[in-house]
Design a protein around this motif. Structure first.
Motif, PDB file in Angstrom:
ATOM      1  N   SER A  33      -2.452   1.179   1.162  1.00  0.00           N
ATOM      2  CA  SER A  33      -2.720   0.027   2.007  1.00  0.00           C
ATOM      3  C   SER A  33      -2.959  -1.213   1.156  1.00  0.00           C
ATOM      4  O   SER A  33      -3.872  -1.242   0.327  1.00  0.00           O
ATOM      5  CB  SER A  33      -3.933   0.288   2.902  1.00  0.00           C
ATOM      6  OG  SER A  33      -4.302  -0.894   3.595  1.00  0.00           O
ATOM      7  N   LEU A  34      -2.139  -2.235   1.346  1.00  0.00           N
ATOM      8  CA  LEU A  34      -2.351  -3.498   0.658  1.00  0.00           C
ATOM      9  C   LEU A  34      -3.463  -4.306   1.305  1.00  0.00           C
ATOM     10  O   LEU A  34      -4.135  -5.090   0.646  1.00  0.00           O
ATOM     11  CB  LEU A  34      -1.055  -4.321   0.664  1.00  0.00           C
ATOM     12  CG  LEU A  34       0.122  -3.698  -0.098  1.00  0.00           C
ATOM     13  CD1 LEU A  34       1.387  -4.525   0.122  1.00  0.00           C
ATOM     14  CD2 LEU A  34      -0.180  -3.565  -1.577  1.00  0.00           C
ATOM     15  N   ILE A 211       2.335  -5.386  -8.941  1.00  0.00           N
ATOM     16  CA  ILE A 211       3.226  -6.556  -8.859  1.00  0.00           C
ATOM     17  C   ILE A 211       3.452  -7.013  -7.419  1.00  0.00           C
ATOM     18  O   ILE A 211       4.200  -7.965  -7.189  1.00  0.00           O
ATOM     19  CB  ILE A 211       4.581  -6.288  -9.547  1.00  0.00           C
ATOM     20  CG1 ILE A 211       5.355  -5.175  -8.835  1.00  0.00           C
ATOM     21  CG2 ILE A 211       4.385  -5.963 -11.028  1.00  0.00           C
ATOM     22  CD1 ILE A 211       6.750  -4.937  -9.429  1.00  0.00           C
ATOM     23  N   SER A 212       2.794  -6.357  -6.461  1.00  0.00           N
ATOM     24  CA  SER A 212       2.834  -6.822  -5.070  1.00  0.00           C
ATOM     25  C   SER A 212       1.979  -8.081  -4.935  1.00  0.00           C
ATOM     26  O   SER A 212       1.089  -8.320  -5.755  1.00  0.00           O
ATOM     27  CB  SER A 212       2.313  -5.735  -4.132  1.00  0.00           C
ATOM     28  OG  SER A 212       3.160  -4.607  -4.113  1.00  0.00           O
ATOM     29  N   PRO A 213       2.215  -8.887  -3.922  1.00  0.00           N
ATOM     30  CA  PRO A 213       1.399 -10.093  -3.729  1.00  0.00           C
ATOM     31  C   PRO A 213      -0.092  -9.760  -3.673  1.00  0.00           C
ATOM     32  O   PRO A 213      -0.517  -8.901  -2.906  1.00  0.00           O
ATOM     33  CB  PRO A 213       1.900 -10.632  -2.383  1.00  0.00           C
ATOM     34  CG  PRO A 213       3.311 -10.132  -2.282  1.00  0.00           C
ATOM     35  CD  PRO A 213       3.304  -8.784  -2.933  1.00  0.00           C
ATOM     36  N   GLY A 214      -0.880 -10.430  -4.512  1.00  0.00           N
ATOM     37  CA  GLY A 214      -2.318 -10.193  -4.555  1.00  0.00           C
ATOM     38  C   GLY A 214      -2.739  -9.020  -5.403  1.00  0.00           C
ATOM     39  O   GLY A 214      -3.927  -8.739  -5.534  1.00  0.00           O
ATOM     40  N   ASP A 259       9.154  -4.062   2.716  1.00  0.00           N
ATOM     41  CA  ASP A 259       9.391  -4.475   4.096  1.00  0.00           C
ATOM     42  C   ASP A 259       8.086  -4.758   4.835  1.00  0.00           C
ATOM     43  O   ASP A 259       7.970  -5.718   5.580  1.00  0.00           O
ATOM     44  CB  ASP A 259      10.180  -3.392   4.847  1.00  0.00           C
ATOM     45  CG  ASP A 259      11.567  -3.184   4.256  1.00  0.00           C
ATOM     46  OD1 ASP A 259      12.130  -4.165   3.748  1.00  0.00           O
ATOM     47  OD2 ASP A 259      12.062  -2.046   4.289  1.00  0.00           O
ATOM     48  N   ASP A 260       7.104  -3.891   4.639  1.00  0.00           N
ATOM     49  CA  ASP A 260       5.827  -4.011   5.331  1.00  0.00           C
ATOM     50  C   ASP A 260       4.827  -4.675   4.397  1.00  0.00           C
ATOM     51  O   ASP A 260       4.535  -4.161   3.318  1.00  0.00           O
ATOM     52  CB  ASP A 260       5.319  -2.614   5.731  1.00  0.00           C
ATOM     53  CG  ASP A 260       4.110  -2.684   6.666  1.00  0.00           C
ATOM     54  OD1 ASP A 260       3.408  -3.706   6.659  1.00  0.00           O
ATOM     55  OD2 ASP A 260       3.886  -1.703   7.404  1.00  0.00           O
ATOM     56  N   LYS A 261       4.310  -5.829   4.812  1.00  0.00           N
ATOM     57  CA  LYS A 261       3.380  -6.572   3.962  1.00  0.00           C
ATOM     58  C   LYS A 261       1.994  -5.939   3.925  1.00  0.00           C
ATOM     59  O   LYS A 261       1.156  -6.322   3.112  1.00  0.00           O
ATOM     60  CB  LYS A 261       3.251  -8.017   4.465  1.00  0.00           C
ATOM     61  CG  LYS A 261       4.561  -8.782   4.490  1.00  0.00           C
ATOM     62  CD  LYS A 261       5.198  -8.876   3.110  1.00  0.00           C
ATOM     63  CE  LYS A 261       6.490  -9.680   3.156  1.00  0.00           C
ATOM     64  NZ  LYS A 261       7.156  -9.738   1.845  1.00  0.00           N
ATOM     65  N   ASP A 262       1.744  -4.975   4.790  1.00  0.00           N
ATOM     66  CA  ASP A 262       0.416  -4.374   4.872  1.00  0.00           C
ATOM     67  C   ASP A 262       0.276  -3.094   4.062  1.00  0.00           C
ATOM     68  O   ASP A 262      -0.830  -2.669   3.757  1.00  0.00           O
ATOM     69  CB  ASP A 262       0.046  -4.077   6.328  1.00  0.00           C
ATOM     70  CG  ASP A 262      -0.161  -5.347   7.136  1.00  0.00           C
ATOM     71  OD1 ASP A 262      -0.406  -6.398   6.509  1.00  0.00           O
ATOM     72  OD2 ASP A 262      -0.062  -5.287   8.363  1.00  0.00           O
TER      73      ASP A 262
END
Length: 342
Positions: A33-34, A211-214, A259-262
């Motif tokens: 979970s991001l 390397i994902s956002p945040g 695809d899923d930002k979450d």
């Protein structure tokens, strides 16, 4: 004092449950979970400081990664109790590491670090210092450790009154002192310390997570590189294959899968690494199919086996969230299984 029957029963129940999960940890991670990394804004509008800045104390140092089972009868409500624990720790460590010309001091303290979840236990810091007899200027820190609970959102039950959950330990020190400190704490709080090395699967997940956002590697210069080291079957790690990528290229590639930002799914991670291996094959004619990823080095993070070094607070927040989940899977069961009536 609790009676011996209760003590024995508690030990058997807790250790049996934990050991049954230690062997496998997790059959296979399905997603990460991001959203779980994002700290909620402080309720007090006057508090303008970024709570992540509290993690500065852990940065730019190499840490050993350990998982910790439930601690029983560990109370840190006041300074008197903490001093009693420290006194016992000092006595035991001095006995185990007995040297005529060395004396030891220990300190256990609760840090004023804002946790990402209110249900997480306060961070506990443990220090052991050694001093040569008669040489006040020859004191050195031989052990430093931080017991953490960082977003323990997988726990649905409230821990029992006489137990504490601090699943993750980051520590550094001499090998002998680490063994002495952990052995002493094991006896004091009826717990277990288990090495928590990042295996190939963990590293495959951590690269895209970071390397994902945040995740901690949001910005990169054109010259910044990511080094991925792969172990070759049958050869020592010193004979590994090192592959270099520009961080910006990795980030661009990963965004095409996200695809899923979450959350990050296992399928996305697998496809991402297959593309990397295919690019290596096309450019260098190196087949990585049977090789195992055993080290990743990014500008913000270096991690291999049970050691890691983190350079910014966002990456530290992300890695603590991931490792906390891993520690919970390895050593913790539902508290309903551990709750025993006296």
């Amino acid at each position: 004092m609790m009676d011996s029957n209760y003590q024995t029963s508690r030990q058997q129940d807790s250790r049996t449950g934990m050991l049954s999960r230690t062997a496998g940890i997790r059959e296979s991670r399905k997603f990460f979970s991001l959203v779980s990394r994002t700290l909620l804004p402080a309720e007090d509008e006057q508090q303008q400081d970024d709570p992540l800045l509290d993690l500065e104390e852990l940065l730019r140092q190499t840490w050993n990664i350990w998982g910790v089972s439930v601690l029983f009868d560990f109370h840190c409500d006041n300074e008197v109790q903490l001093k009693q624990y420290a006194k016992k720790l000092r006595e035991e460590v001095a006995c185990i590491l007995s040297q005529d010309d060395v004396s030891y001091e220990a300190k256990i303290s609760v840090l004023d670090i804002q946790r990402p979840k209110e249900t997480d236990h306060p961070v506990v810091k443990i220090e052991v210092h050694a001093r040569l007899t008669g040489r006040e200027d020859k004191e050195s820190c031989v052990y430093k450790g931080y017991l953490l609970s960082w977003r323990s959102h997988t726990l649905t039950d409230v821990p029992t009154e006489n137990s504490s959950r601090l699943p993750l330990l980051l520590c550094r020190g001499t090998p002998k002192t680490m063994r002495a400190v952990h052995a002493t704490l094991t006896r004091m709080f009826d717990c277990m310390f288990v090495g928590l090395p990042a295996n190939a699967e963990d590293l495959m997940w951590l690269l895209p997570i970071i390397i994902s956002p945040g995740g901690g590697q949001d910005t990169a210069r054109d010259s910044d590189e990511a080094l991925l080291e792969y172990g070759v079957p049958g050869l020592p790690n010193s004979e590994s294959i090192t592959i270099k990528f520009h961080v910006k290229n990795l980030t661009t590639l990963w965004k095409s899968f996200l695809d899923d930002k979450d959350k990050i799914d296992a399928e996305e991670v697998e496809k991402f690494h297959k593309v990397l291996q295919r690019q290596v094959m096309e450019i260098s004619n190196v087949q990585l199919g049977l090789c195992m990823l055993h080290r990743i080095h990014l500008p913000c993070l270096t991690i291999s086996g049970s050691k890691m070094k983190v350079m910014n607070v966002e990456a530290m927040d992300t890695i603590l969230t991931y490792l906390n989940e891993k520690a919970l899977d390895a050593l913790h069961v539902n508290t309903s299984q551990l709750s025993i009536s006296k």
